[in-house]
Design a protein around this motif. Sequence first.
Motif, PDB file in Angstrom:
ATOM      1  N   VAL A   1     -15.104   4.333   5.645  1.00 31.64           N
ATOM      2  CA  VAL A   1     -13.651   4.450   5.558  1.00 31.64           C
ATOM      3  C   VAL A   1     -13.189   4.105   4.148  1.00 31.64           C
ATOM      4  O   VAL A   1     -13.877   3.397   3.401  1.00 31.64           O
ATOM      5  CB  VAL A   1     -12.923   3.547   6.579  1.00 31.64           C
ATOM      6  N   ASN A   2     -12.025   4.597   3.814  1.00 28.14           N
ATOM      7  CA  ASN A   2     -11.392   4.326   2.534  1.00 28.14           C
ATOM      8  C   ASN A   2     -10.037   3.684   2.794  1.00 28.14           C
ATOM      9  O   ASN A   2      -9.171   4.288   3.439  1.00 28.14           O
ATOM     10  CB  ASN A   2     -11.226   5.640   1.758  1.00 28.14           C
ATOM     11  N   LEU A   3      -9.864   2.459   2.349  1.00 27.49           N
ATOM     12  CA  LEU A   3      -8.606   1.745   2.540  1.00 27.49           C
ATOM     13  C   LEU A   3      -7.609   2.199   1.486  1.00 27.49           C
ATOM     14  O   LEU A   3      -7.709   1.811   0.317  1.00 27.49           O
ATOM     15  CB  LEU A   3      -8.833   0.234   2.467  1.00 27.49           C
ATOM     16  N   VAL A   4      -6.665   3.018   1.903  1.00 27.20           N
ATOM     17  CA  VAL A   4      -5.708   3.604   0.962  1.00 27.20           C
ATOM     18  C   VAL A   4      -4.541   2.664   0.687  1.00 27.20           C
ATOM     19  O   VAL A   4      -4.100   2.530  -0.459  1.00 27.20           O
ATOM     20  CB  VAL A   4      -5.176   4.954   1.510  1.00 27.20           C
ATOM     21  N   TYR A   5      -4.026   2.007   1.726  1.00 26.40           N
ATOM     22  CA  TYR A   5      -2.824   1.179   1.589  1.00 26.40           C
ATOM     23  C   TYR A   5      -2.994  -0.192   2.227  1.00 26.40           C
ATOM     24  O   TYR A   5      -3.594  -0.329   3.309  1.00 26.40           O
ATOM     25  CB  TYR A   5      -1.638   1.828   2.291  1.00 26.40           C
ATOM     26  N   LEU A   6      -2.434  -1.186   1.579  1.00 27.39           N
ATOM     27  CA  LEU A   6      -2.120  -2.481   2.163  1.00 27.39           C
ATOM     28  C   LEU A   6      -0.606  -2.593   2.142  1.00 27.39           C
ATOM     29  O   LEU A   6       0.011  -2.559   1.069  1.00 27.39           O
ATOM     30  CB  LEU A   6      -2.760  -3.616   1.363  1.00 27.39           C
ATOM     31  N   CYS A   7      -0.001  -2.710   3.327  1.00 29.31           N
ATOM     32  CA  CYS A   7       1.457  -2.614   3.442  1.00 29.31           C
ATOM     33  C   CYS A   7       2.030  -3.821   4.164  1.00 29.31           C
ATOM     34  O   CYS A   7       1.516  -4.225   5.213  1.00 29.31           O
ATOM     35  CB  CYS A   7       1.792  -1.319   4.195  1.00 29.31           C
ATOM     36  N   ASP A   8       3.079  -4.382   3.607  1.00 30.65           N
ATOM     37  CA  ASP A   8       3.771  -5.497   4.254  1.00 30.65           C
ATOM     38  C   ASP A   8       5.164  -5.615   3.649  1.00 30.65           C
ATOM     39  O   ASP A   8       5.370  -5.311   2.463  1.00 30.65           O
ATOM     40  CB  ASP A   8       3.006  -6.803   4.056  1.00 30.65           C
ATOM     41  N   ALA A   9       6.102  -6.076   4.458  1.00 22.37           N
ATOM     42  CA  ALA A   9       7.473  -6.253   3.979  1.00 22.37           C
ATOM     43  C   ALA A   9       7.619  -7.461   3.073  1.00 22.37           C
ATOM     44  O   ALA A   9       8.666  -7.655   2.453  1.00 22.37           O
ATOM     45  CB  ALA A   9       8.436  -6.371   5.162  1.00 22.37           C
TER      46      ALA A   9
ATOM     47  N   LYS B   1       6.138  -9.390  -0.246  1.00 21.93           N
ATOM     48  CA  LYS B   1       5.346  -9.145  -1.459  1.00 21.93           C
ATOM     49  C   LYS B   1       4.134 -10.068  -1.550  1.00 21.93           C
ATOM     50  O   LYS B   1       3.026  -9.628  -1.883  1.00 21.93           O
ATOM     51  CB  LYS B   1       6.243  -9.331  -2.689  1.00 21.93           C
ATOM     52  N   SER B   2       4.312 -11.343  -1.250  1.00 23.17           N
ATOM     53  CA  SER B   2       3.197 -12.286  -1.368  1.00 23.17           C
ATOM     54  C   SER B   2       2.069 -11.960  -0.402  1.00 23.17           C
ATOM     55  O   SER B   2       0.893 -12.209  -0.703  1.00 23.17           O
ATOM     56  CB  SER B   2       3.693 -13.718  -1.132  1.00 23.17           C
ATOM     57  N   GLN B   3       2.400 -11.386   0.747  1.00 23.64           N
ATOM     58  CA  GLN B   3       1.366 -10.991   1.699  1.00 23.64           C
ATOM     59  C   GLN B   3       0.524  -9.850   1.140  1.00 23.64           C
ATOM     60  O   GLN B   3      -0.694  -9.815   1.315  1.00 23.64           O
ATOM     61  CB  GLN B   3       2.006 -10.550   3.024  1.00 23.64           C
ATOM     62  N   ARG B   4       1.174  -8.905   0.488  1.00 21.91           N
ATOM     63  CA  ARG B   4       0.445  -7.788  -0.104  1.00 21.91           C
ATOM     64  C   ARG B   4      -0.529  -8.277  -1.174  1.00 21.91           C
ATOM     65  O   ARG B   4      -1.689  -7.854  -1.228  1.00 21.91           O
ATOM     66  CB  ARG B   4       1.429  -6.762  -0.708  1.00 21.91           C
ATOM     67  N   GLU B   5      -0.030  -9.145  -2.028  1.00 27.26           N
ATOM     68  CA  GLU B   5      -0.857  -9.632  -3.133  1.00 27.26           C
ATOM     69  C   GLU B   5      -2.028 -10.472  -2.615  1.00 27.26           C
ATOM     70  O   GLU B   5      -3.156 -10.363  -3.121  1.00 27.26           O
ATOM     71  CB  GLU B   5       0.011 -10.441  -4.093  1.00 27.26           C
ATOM     72  N   LYS B   6      -1.775 -11.292  -1.622  1.00 24.61           N
ATOM     73  CA  LYS B   6      -2.833 -12.120  -1.039  1.00 24.61           C
ATOM     74  C   LYS B   6      -3.883 -11.248  -0.363  1.00 24.61           C
ATOM     75  O   LYS B   6      -5.097 -11.481  -0.501  1.00 24.61           O
ATOM     76  CB  LYS B   6      -2.215 -13.093  -0.023  1.00 24.61           C
ATOM     77  N   ALA B   7      -3.441 -10.228   0.362  1.00 21.04           N
ATOM     78  CA  ALA B   7      -4.373  -9.338   1.057  1.00 21.04           C
ATOM     79  C   ALA B   7      -5.264  -8.601   0.060  1.00 21.04           C
ATOM     80  O   ALA B   7      -6.471  -8.453   0.269  1.00 21.04           O
ATOM     81  CB  ALA B   7      -3.607  -8.339   1.921  1.00 21.04           C
ATOM     82  N   ALA B   8      -4.671  -8.120  -1.025  1.00 19.52           N
ATOM     83  CA  ALA B   8      -5.446  -7.411  -2.040  1.00 19.52           C
ATOM     84  C   ALA B   8      -6.522  -8.317  -2.634  1.00 19.52           C
ATOM     85  O   ALA B   8      -7.666  -7.891  -2.843  1.00 19.52           O
ATOM     86  CB  ALA B   8      -4.518  -6.895  -3.139  1.00 19.52           C
ATOM     87  N   LYS B   9      -6.158  -9.558  -2.880  1.00 19.83           N
ATOM     88  CA  LYS B   9      -7.119 -10.525  -3.428  1.00 19.83           C
ATOM     89  C   LYS B   9      -8.254 -10.764  -2.438  1.00 19.83           C
ATOM     90  O   LYS B   9      -9.434 -10.799  -2.812  1.00 19.83           O
ATOM     91  CB  LYS B   9      -6.392 -11.843  -3.743  1.00 19.83           C
ATOM     92  N   ASN B  10      -7.925 -10.923  -1.176  1.00 26.39           N
ATOM     93  CA  ASN B  10      -8.944 -11.180  -0.160  1.00 26.39           C
ATOM     94  C   ASN B  10      -9.879  -9.993   0.024  1.00 26.39           C
ATOM     95  O   ASN B  10     -11.079 -10.164   0.257  1.00 26.39           O
ATOM     96  CB  ASN B  10      -8.280 -11.536   1.167  1.00 26.39           C
ATOM     97  N   PHE B  11      -9.344  -8.788  -0.081  1.00 27.08           N
ATOM     98  CA  PHE B  11     -10.174  -7.602   0.124  1.00 27.08           C
ATOM     99  C   PHE B  11     -11.135  -7.353  -1.040  1.00 27.08           C
ATOM    100  O   PHE B  11     -12.106  -6.601  -0.890  1.00 27.08           O
ATOM    101  CB  PHE B  11      -9.304  -6.359   0.361  1.00 27.08           C
ATOM    102  N   GLU B  12     -10.888  -7.997  -2.187  1.00 25.18           N
ATOM    103  CA  GLU B  12     -11.795  -7.844  -3.319  1.00 25.18           C
ATOM    104  C   GLU B  12     -13.220  -8.264  -2.969  1.00 25.18           C
ATOM    105  O   GLU B  12     -14.186  -7.793  -3.570  1.00 25.18           O
ATOM    106  CB  GLU B  12     -11.303  -8.670  -4.509  1.00 25.18           C
ATOM    107  N   LYS B  13     -13.353  -9.145  -1.982  1.00 26.12           N
ATOM    108  CA  LYS B  13     -14.676  -9.627  -1.573  1.00 26.12           C
ATOM    109  C   LYS B  13     -15.398  -8.626  -0.671  1.00 26.12           C
ATOM    110  O   LYS B  13     -16.592  -8.791  -0.394  1.00 26.12           O
ATOM    111  CB  LYS B  13     -14.534 -10.960  -0.828  1.00 26.12           C
ATOM    112  N   HIS B  14     -14.678  -7.603  -0.219  1.00 30.39           N
ATOM    113  CA  HIS B  14     -15.239  -6.709   0.796  1.00 30.39           C
ATOM    114  C   HIS B  14     -15.330  -5.257   0.367  1.00 30.39           C
ATOM    115  O   HIS B  14     -16.101  -4.496   0.946  1.00 30.39           O
ATOM    116  CB  HIS B  14     -14.408  -6.818   2.082  1.00 30.39           C
ATOM    117  N   ILE B  15     -14.529  -4.861  -0.611  1.00 28.32           N
ATOM    118  CA  ILE B  15     -14.555  -3.470  -1.087  1.00 28.32           C
ATOM    119  C   ILE B  15     -14.567  -3.459  -2.603  1.00 28.32           C
ATOM    120  O   ILE B  15     -14.133  -4.433  -3.233  1.00 28.32           O
ATOM    121  CB  ILE B  15     -13.351  -2.656  -0.557  1.00 28.32           C
ATOM    122  N   ASP B  16     -15.081  -2.379  -3.210  1.00 27.36           N
ATOM    123  CA  ASP B  16     -15.210  -2.321  -4.672  1.00 27.36           C
ATOM    124  C   ASP B  16     -14.188  -1.399  -5.315  1.00 27.36           C
ATOM    125  O   ASP B  16     -14.430  -0.832  -6.377  1.00 27.36           O
ATOM    126  CB  ASP B  16     -16.630  -1.890  -5.054  1.00 27.36           C
TER     127      ASP B  16
END
Length: 452
Positions: free
Chosen positions: A70-78, A80-95
């Motif tokens: 799968v290709n994770l195209v979007y991280l979406c949340d109303a 802003k801090s949730q989006r940024e935190k999620a992106a940081k966490n996903f760095e450990k799982h996708i390149d």
Amino acid sequence: MKNESNSRRDFIKKSALSTVGLSALGAVGFSAKSYGKILGANDRLNIAIAGLGRRLGAFYTPIGLKSSNVNLVYLCDAMKSQREKAAKNFEKHIDYTPKLENSILKVIEDKEVDALINATPDHWHAPGTWLALEAGKHVYVEKPCSHNPYEGELLVAYQKKYNKIVQMGNQQRSAPESIEIIKEIHNGVIGNVYKATAFYNSARGEVPVPQKATPPEGLDWELFQGPAPRREYTHDTWNYNWHWYGWDYGTAETGNNATHELDVARWALQVDFPEKVIVDSGKYHWPNDGWTMYDTMDAVFKFSDNRTIQWDGKSRNGHNTYGPGRGTIIYGTDGSVYVDRGGYKLFDRNGKVVKTNDSGSDEAGTQLGGGGGMSTRHVVNFFEAIRGKEEQNSPIDEGAKSTLLCHLANIASRTGEVLECDPSNGHIKNSKKAQRLWSREYEKGWEPKLKV
């Protein structure tokens, strides 16, 4: 989807790319990383996640697995801090880096997206799902799949109309140990089953009394409210306490947690809709705090063939009545079964342990958050069901039936009435007051297009 996938596969077989090796691709300007994105592209799913709160941990592993393709195209949340935190966490799982988006509506409009993981607050679950279905997406929707009974009926109707995969996040349906023992129960290992007790106890603390406040920086409060009637923001509502601050957004503890164990109970007993719902509930802890719903509930659901499901829910009393903090006990004429996220124990009629199967799972129990082996299997099952490679473990019509039990218990609690229900569809027969709670008021313009 199968026809489209076959067409893509045929094209790739006929193309020159299918006959050359990795080194040749590199020679014409493709890096190994780029090649990885091409390889298997006929089966690759473009995924978006909307709602990046406490359930996000359930999606790291299944999306990060190469085998998931799968290709994770979007991280979406109303927020802003949730989006940024999620992106940081996903760095450990996708390149690679997914797009960060505020609006679920923009995500749904994007034709590149094949499937939506809808982990928004409860009031967004059904509307977000049917909007995605209208846009041609498959949807994995977190529990409860709906905010009220009517929305559950709508989701089943939308799924049938658009013929997409819709899976609810009742992840125990994908636990191998649960699948194994439920099959044995259906085959008569404990005789004729007649009752299941589903339970959950937690020691949630005092909740602040909501005070009018300016929405926190980075929160799109208008978007958070979405289909719900508009109201002024109150302090900390967006951050989980929406569960307890009235019925605009949440479905109380029964919708929040009973969905899981009631689903297992219904699965084991092979029942659909109840004939009667009897509830004893109340708010017994911190009477003057901001928690506006019951915090304790005992509910009894009576079904045909003299089968009963009991729900014992204690949100703010951590006494382990049955041992662990959550699970389901199934009673039969020849024995009983205790099953939870960690496995099961099979007992004979005298209460002697006959068989155990411990999953060794790292799945979350009564703690906040998500993630673990069975969540991974459940999400991967969703991916493979889209591809037609696996049978879906939790079709939305099953998820909607289990969620309906939660809604009926909430309605019985709110009205103080015993509900008499139609066993063919769960509709309330005896109370106009209760019938008025079958649906909800929507913000103008958010009403569902489909009628059932």
